[in-house]
Design a protein around this motif. Sequence first.
Motif, PDB file in Angstrom:
ATOM      1  N   SER A  17     -22.815   8.331  -8.582  1.00 28.35           N
ATOM      2  CA  SER A  17     -23.831   8.474  -9.624  1.00 28.35           C
ATOM      3  C   SER A  17     -23.291   8.205 -11.023  1.00 28.35           C
ATOM      4  O   SER A  17     -24.058   7.886 -11.935  1.00 28.35           O
ATOM      5  CB  SER A  17     -24.433   9.879  -9.583  1.00 28.35           C
ATOM      6  OG  SER A  17     -23.450  10.860  -9.870  1.00 28.35           O
ATOM      7  N   SER A  19     -21.859  10.392 -13.082  1.00 28.38           N
ATOM      8  CA  SER A  19     -21.823  11.547 -13.984  1.00 28.38           C
ATOM      9  C   SER A  19     -21.945  12.829 -13.178  1.00 28.38           C
ATOM     10  O   SER A  19     -22.532  12.844 -12.091  1.00 28.38           O
ATOM     11  CB  SER A  19     -22.939  11.475 -15.020  1.00 28.38           C
ATOM     12  OG  SER A  19     -24.179  11.878 -14.473  1.00 28.38           O
ATOM     13  N   SER A  21     -23.651  15.453 -14.122  1.00 25.19           N
ATOM     14  CA  SER A  21     -25.017  15.984 -14.188  1.00 25.19           C
ATOM     15  C   SER A  21     -25.909  15.353 -13.114  1.00 25.19           C
ATOM     16  O   SER A  21     -26.683  16.054 -12.453  1.00 25.19           O
ATOM     17  CB  SER A  21     -25.608  15.744 -15.579  1.00 25.19           C
ATOM     18  OG  SER A  21     -25.643  14.356 -15.889  1.00 25.19           O
ATOM     19  N   ARG A  22     -25.796  14.021 -12.931  1.00 28.91           N
ATOM     20  CA  ARG A  22     -26.614  13.367 -11.894  1.00 28.91           C
ATOM     21  C   ARG A  22     -26.169  13.796 -10.501  1.00 28.91           C
ATOM     22  O   ARG A  22     -27.000  13.942  -9.598  1.00 28.91           O
ATOM     23  CB  ARG A  22     -26.552  11.850 -12.052  1.00 28.91           C
ATOM     24  CG  ARG A  22     -27.340  11.327 -13.254  1.00 28.91           C
ATOM     25  CD  ARG A  22     -27.541   9.822 -13.167  1.00 28.91           C
ATOM     26  NE  ARG A  22     -26.290   9.109 -13.366  1.00 28.91           N
ATOM     27  CZ  ARG A  22     -25.828   8.703 -14.536  1.00 28.91           C
ATOM     28  NH1 ARG A  22     -26.524   8.957 -15.634  1.00 28.91           N
ATOM     29  NH2 ARG A  22     -24.684   8.049 -14.643  1.00 28.91           N
ATOM     30  N   ALA A  23     -24.854  13.987 -10.323  1.00 30.34           N
ATOM     31  CA  ALA A  23     -24.363  14.465  -9.028  1.00 30.34           C
ATOM     32  C   ALA A  23     -24.876  15.872  -8.750  1.00 30.34           C
ATOM     33  O   ALA A  23     -25.229  16.201  -7.614  1.00 30.34           O
ATOM     34  CB  ALA A  23     -22.835  14.442  -9.020  1.00 30.34           C
ATOM     35  N   GLU A  25     -27.704  17.193  -9.778  1.00 27.75           N
ATOM     36  CA  GLU A  25     -29.113  17.080  -9.373  1.00 27.75           C
ATOM     37  C   GLU A  25     -29.224  16.633  -7.927  1.00 27.75           C
ATOM     38  O   GLU A  25     -30.045  17.148  -7.159  1.00 27.75           O
ATOM     39  CB  GLU A  25     -29.826  16.075 -10.282  1.00 27.75           C
ATOM     40  CG  GLU A  25     -29.973  16.545 -11.727  1.00 27.75           C
ATOM     41  CD  GLU A  25     -30.621  15.487 -12.599  1.00 27.75           C
ATOM     42  OE1 GLU A  25     -31.009  14.429 -12.051  1.00 27.75           O
ATOM     43  OE2 GLU A  25     -30.732  15.699 -13.821  1.00 27.75           O
ATOM     44  N   ARG A  26     -28.397  15.683  -7.543  1.00 35.16           N
ATOM     45  CA  ARG A  26     -28.440  15.143  -6.183  1.00 35.16           C
ATOM     46  C   ARG A  26     -28.073  16.205  -5.149  1.00 35.16           C
ATOM     47  O   ARG A  26     -28.648  16.248  -4.059  1.00 35.16           O
ATOM     48  CB  ARG A  26     -27.479  13.961  -6.102  1.00 35.16           C
ATOM     49  CG  ARG A  26     -27.248  13.380  -4.729  1.00 35.16           C
ATOM     50  CD  ARG A  26     -26.404  12.131  -4.859  1.00 35.16           C
ATOM     51  NE  ARG A  26     -25.804  11.732  -3.611  1.00 35.16           N
ATOM     52  CZ  ARG A  26     -25.026  10.681  -3.464  1.00 35.16           C
ATOM     53  NH1 ARG A  26     -24.763   9.906  -4.501  1.00 35.16           N
ATOM     54  NH2 ARG A  26     -24.502  10.368  -2.296  1.00 35.16           N
ATOM     55  N   GLN A  31     -24.561  22.003 -13.105  1.00 30.59           N
ATOM     56  CA  GLN A  31     -23.578  21.052 -13.627  1.00 30.59           C
ATOM     57  C   GLN A  31     -22.208  21.708 -13.758  1.00 30.59           C
ATOM     58  O   GLN A  31     -21.180  21.074 -13.513  1.00 30.59           O
ATOM     59  CB  GLN A  31     -24.028  20.495 -14.979  1.00 30.59           C
ATOM     60  CG  GLN A  31     -23.074  19.438 -15.526  1.00 30.59           C
ATOM     61  CD  GLN A  31     -23.614  18.762 -16.769  1.00 30.59           C
ATOM     62  OE1 GLN A  31     -24.794  18.859 -17.067  1.00 30.59           O
ATOM     63  NE2 GLN A  31     -22.746  18.067 -17.489  1.00 30.59           N
ATOM     64  N   THR A  34     -20.496  21.777 -10.430  1.00 37.38           N
ATOM     65  CA  THR A  34     -20.045  20.433 -10.062  1.00 37.38           C
ATOM     66  C   THR A  34     -18.784  20.054 -10.822  1.00 37.38           C
ATOM     67  O   THR A  34     -17.811  19.561 -10.234  1.00 37.38           O
ATOM     68  CB  THR A  34     -21.164  19.418 -10.352  1.00 37.38           C
ATOM     69  OG1 THR A  34     -22.349  19.801  -9.640  1.00 37.38           O
ATOM     70  CG2 THR A  34     -20.758  18.027  -9.923  1.00 37.38           C
ATOM     71  N   THR A  56     -19.799   9.299 -19.316  1.00 40.00           N
ATOM     72  CA  THR A  56     -19.734   8.579 -18.047  1.00 40.00           C
ATOM     73  C   THR A  56     -18.362   8.743 -17.407  1.00 40.00           C
ATOM     74  O   THR A  56     -17.334   8.720 -18.085  1.00 40.00           O
ATOM     75  CB  THR A  56     -20.011   7.085 -18.266  1.00 40.00           C
ATOM     76  OG1 THR A  56     -21.304   6.928 -18.867  1.00 40.00           O
ATOM     77  CG2 THR A  56     -19.982   6.328 -16.948  1.00 40.00           C
ATOM     78  N   GLU A 140     -23.015   4.021  -0.673  1.00 42.01           N
ATOM     79  CA  GLU A 140     -24.285   4.728  -0.834  1.00 42.01           C
ATOM     80  C   GLU A 140     -25.203   4.500   0.362  1.00 42.01           C
ATOM     81  O   GLU A 140     -26.151   5.253   0.569  1.00 42.01           O
ATOM     82  CB  GLU A 140     -24.978   4.275  -2.121  1.00 42.01           C
ATOM     83  CG  GLU A 140     -24.219   4.675  -3.385  1.00 42.01           C
ATOM     84  CD  GLU A 140     -24.789   4.046  -4.636  1.00 42.01           C
ATOM     85  OE1 GLU A 140     -25.831   3.361  -4.527  1.00 42.01           O
ATOM     86  OE2 GLU A 140     -24.194   4.208  -5.719  1.00 42.01           O
TER      87      GLU A 140
END
Length: 308
Positions: A17, A19, A21-23, A25-26, A31, A34, A56, A140
């Motif tokens: 992802s 980042s 933060s996106r990981a 959410e996934r 955060q 993570t 990033t 992915e």
Amino acid sequence: MRFTLRQLEIFVAIAQSGSASRAAERLALSQSATSTALAELERAYSQVLFDRVGKTLRLNDTGQWLLGRATELLDRAQELEDTLSTQSAVGPLRLGASLTIGNYLATLFVADFLKQHPASRVQLAVHNSTDIVGAVARFELDLGLVEGEVQHPDVVAEPWLHDELVVFAAPDHPLAGKTRVSRAELLACDWILREPGSGTRATLDHAFGSERQQLRVRLELEHTEAIKRAVEAGLGLGCISRLALRDAFRRGSLVPLPVQGLDLGRAFYLVRHQNKYVTGGLATLIEHIRAFTGDATSTDDIALAPVA
């Protein structure tokens, strides 16, 4: 061991992802949890796995080395979990297909697969060929099905079926009804084409060679059905898989053009990462895909129910 499967799962999610933060959410985590898991993994081995560029995270050489091995280990762990939980389950499997394959074949064999393996789970992503190959290269997707040549150093491509593109027009187009159409006549017409990055567009561009720069592209669309509607409306010529045109040709709403000197043949491929661990579930899916098309060597040989 100084790492946990959860830490590896978080590392892979961040790598894919870009980042924390996106990981998060996934994976449905906070955060902070993570970021802490990644920091603990790096600290345990005194290794930095990412280059920090602003917000990033980009894999460095060590992280890139770890990604394939961590993905394989997680796949093996998931296979063990599935086997211990139920002998009938296969998955979860992440399958990707290019638009032609996804719209006209993949949904059929995935539905058939799930009927035979009702406890299984399959995620199907449909994008253009370049996007699917990229997702396979980033781990992915477990398996991709794409159109045309595959050129990526980390991906293994196995030929699956032969396919052919067809140049087509509305029945009232000036070239419709001709017994022979030259390349010069095609270059003098407006075109409705797939977007760059699609396998269909790559095959057409290759067929025209240096003359592709002369194509009068009036409109670029991502979906074959939209191209068919635009051509039916008289906006120009189109060129997509014969597989997608069967019903339109049968109804007479579109007509093929007998083009001379244009090689529009191509192959469909099954693609996976060269370091991808092939679980029993993935092997079962690949076997099912090949069995679904049977002895067919070309998309012309596959029997599909007509659409009204």
